[in-house]
Scaffold this active site. Sequence first.
Site, PDB file in Angstrom:
ATOM      1  CE1 TYR A 139      -3.904   2.227   0.576  1.00 47.97           C
ATOM      2  CE2 TYR A 139      -2.657   3.131   2.423  1.00 47.97           C
ATOM      3  CZ  TYR A 139      -3.728   3.196   1.551  1.00 47.97           C
ATOM      4  OH  TYR A 139      -4.633   4.229   1.648  1.00 47.97           O
ATOM      5  CE  LYS A 143      -3.559   5.492  -1.241  1.00 48.85           C
ATOM      6  NZ  LYS A 143      -4.618   6.237  -1.970  1.00 48.85           N
TER       7      LYS A 143
END
Length: 229
Positions: A139, A143
């Site tokens: 994640y 990002k």
Amino acid sequence: MAARPPRTAIVTGTASGIGAAIAHRLAADGWRVVGVDRARIDDAAHLAAQVTLDLADIAAIPAALAPHVGAVALVHAAGVMRTGTLETLDPADGATMWALHVAALTAMAQAIVPAMDGGGRIVAIGSRTSAGAAGKSQYAAVKAAMVGLIRSWAIELAPRGITANVIAPAATATPLLARADRAAVPPVLPPIGRYVEPAEVAAYAAFLLSPDAGAITGQQLLICGGASL
């Protein structure tokens, strides 16, 4: 003098969470909001139009957004989180997150930006996790990639009067947080003693879309309740 027609903003993830808060805030501010989500929204009086679309289907994006070319703002708030420590990472989870957070953002920008006039805005909802977090490496990576895209586009698009920025919240009180794998990622409150509220992120987005933010571009702007301290 005739009233100026409302500006159009395309907002993704409008069925819930941050995307829903942004759509409501922009509509209240006089924007014409086109909501994009894989779930259809029944209570959608605040939306000028709905696009029911799974953004992971990258090939479908250009045709789905074609009726809304001419929008002057794109806000990508749709998101998914898959967590796990190094030993338990699933490549399929990483691919899913890449498709939604990075590939879909790219496809939407390619569809919308060519028709943007001066004063266009791109806002991507990132995460403070882009700096790294245990149990969230995939994640964090997607990002961080989002930040790289936005900073590069900011340089490319500045001569055309188009800004591009990332809003990076800490843990926000949304269904996404509620669905996170708590065993891998125990919830941690920021120093302010509570989670960030979606409406607070929406207010930040509304400012970045305003004329007052014309000199802000290529930035990752934190709203983290002190979590980055």
